[in-house]
Scaffold this active site. Structure first.
Site, PDB file in Angstrom:
ATOM      1  N   SER A 192     -17.827 -16.999   5.984  1.00 52.63           N
ATOM      2  CA  SER A 192     -17.427 -17.342   7.350  1.00 52.63           C
ATOM      3  C   SER A 192     -18.564 -17.018   8.326  1.00 52.63           C
ATOM      4  O   SER A 192     -19.036 -15.892   8.382  1.00 52.63           O
ATOM      5  CB  SER A 192     -16.163 -16.548   7.695  1.00 52.63           C
ATOM      6  OG  SER A 192     -15.738 -16.843   8.993  1.00 52.63           O
TER       7      SER A 192
ATOM      8  N   ARG B 296     -12.819  -7.023  13.327  1.00 53.30           N
ATOM      9  CA  ARG B 296     -14.214  -7.324  12.986  1.00 53.30           C
ATOM     10  C   ARG B 296     -15.195  -6.355  13.644  1.00 53.30           C
ATOM     11  O   ARG B 296     -16.322  -6.709  13.974  1.00 53.30           O
ATOM     12  CB  ARG B 296     -14.565  -8.777  13.382  1.00 53.30           C
ATOM     13  CG  ARG B 296     -13.735  -9.830  12.667  1.00 53.30           C
ATOM     14  CD  ARG B 296     -14.006  -9.830  11.159  1.00 53.30           C
ATOM     15  NE  ARG B 296     -13.186 -10.795  10.468  1.00 53.30           N
ATOM     16  CZ  ARG B 296     -11.994 -10.522   9.935  1.00 53.30           C
ATOM     17  NH1 ARG B 296     -11.487  -9.306  10.008  1.00 53.30           N
ATOM     18  NH2 ARG B 296     -11.310 -11.452   9.320  1.00 53.30           N
TER      19      ARG B 296
ATOM     20  N   GLU C 273     -20.692 -13.965  12.778  1.00 51.10           N
ATOM     21  CA  GLU C 273     -20.069 -12.996  11.884  1.00 51.10           C
ATOM     22  C   GLU C 273     -21.050 -12.659  10.755  1.00 51.10           C
ATOM     23  O   GLU C 273     -21.013 -11.583  10.178  1.00 51.10           O
ATOM     24  CB  GLU C 273     -18.771 -13.577  11.310  1.00 51.10           C
ATOM     25  CG  GLU C 273     -17.832 -12.528  10.760  1.00 51.10           C
ATOM     26  CD  GLU C 273     -16.447 -13.080  10.442  1.00 51.10           C
ATOM     27  OE1 GLU C 273     -15.795 -12.493   9.589  1.00 51.10           O
ATOM     28  OE2 GLU C 273     -16.015 -14.091  11.032  1.00 51.10           O
TER      29      GLU C 273
END
Length: 305
Positions: free
Chosen positions: A227, A179, A297
């Site tokens: 998400s 990520r 995120e």
């Protein structure tokens, strides 16, 4: 006697005229999955990479630049976004197959790339069908899903920086990890060359269908940004949120999804402030309950209303 108000020239009047489209005070909320948020001071849709590079080169140094994909993992705050918002659309959505490689424009939806590979019996890109965004949006977070991530299939990428210079880089040069990308924050990715391998078309199609079914079963099909928080090392974000008693939690018209509690949803008229406040309340409760600090995120941009 009242003094006459002086009118300030709009930012759009200071900008070089590109071949693409410039729009002042363009609504951004409808262009995001959450369906809420303020306008862009100026929205620019470049015609192609050359148009983008020359526009950036001529752009005054004090004007901030923000890039918008399909608006999936994005929350635009209610006060909107100052400066120029760039959206790569027509001219950046092409997908070309060259042998066992797929070259995709930054504006191409991840799903379309997976389906194009399937149509050419190329395996290894099925996971992209599970990422709700564009190829360009996958770079800043090294997007991944269903056991694979961008770094594993990326051969090279093309980018333009704030000064209008163009680059072609490898995954190693981008410093991709979970990520995360070490690419300069001002880079705008324009295309990617992806590695695939010859495969069985039926098996590839089956895998894409499995991913779609898994998403339909576990994720809400409503106005959501996908998400919300990254999984902390050794934990699943949704479990921590559930354990902290946040499933179904509401602030205004924003709610933690009952179906998958790492998703925040807009029940109809949620403001960006509602959604962000709900996310921060979830982070606070999780930290209090488990001692684990969740990291957003979803990208949050713009100024509060």
């Amino acid at each position: 006697m009242m003094a006459l108000a002086t009118s300030h020239p709009h930012l759009i009047d200071r900008l070089a005229k590109p071949r693409g489209r410039l729009t002042a005070d363009a609504p951004l909320g409808p262009q995001t999955w959450f369906g809420t948020g303020g306008p862009a001071e100026v929205l620019f849709r470049p015609a192609d990479t050359e148009d983008l590079a020359s526009f950036l080169k001529a752009l005054p140094a004090d004007v901030p630049v923000t890039v918008l994909g399909v608006g999936s993992n994005l929350l635009v705050r209610d006060g909107g976004v100052k400066g120029v918002v760039i959206r790569l659309m027509r001219g950046f959505t092409g997908i070309v197959v060259e042998g066992n490689e797929v070259v995709a424009g930054a504006g191409a939806p991840d799903l379309n790339v997976a389906l194009t590979a399937r149509d050419h019996a190329l395996a290894g890109l099925e996971f992209l069908s599970g990422i709700p965004g564009t190829i360009g949006g996958a770079f800043p977070t090294n997007a991944g899903a269903y056991g694979s991530e961008l770094a594993e299939v990326l051969i090279s990428a093309d980018a333009v920086d704030r000064a209008g210079r163009t680059f072609t880089v490898t995954p190693a040069e981008l410093g991709l990890s979970y990520r995360h990308s070490a690419a300069p924050a001002d880079w705008i990715f324009t295309s990617a060359r992806l590695r695939a391998a010859p495969g069985d078309q039926l098996a590839i199609a089956r895998r894409i269908n499995e991913i779609d079914a898994a998403r339909a079963e576990s994720q809400p099909r409503s106005r959501t940004g996908g998400s919300t928080f990254a999984n902390p090392p050794g934990h699943k974000a949704w479990e921590l949120i559930d354990q902290a008693g946040c499933r179904g939690l509401r602030i205004g018209e924003a709610q933690v999804s009952e179906k998958h509690c790492n998703f925040l949803i807009n029940l109809g008229a949620a403001t960006a402030a509602d959604i962000e406040a709900l996310g921060e309340e979830v982070r606070r409760r999780v930290l209090e309950n488990s001692g684990v600090r969740l990291d957003w995120e979803i990208r949050r941009i713009g100024v509060p209303g």
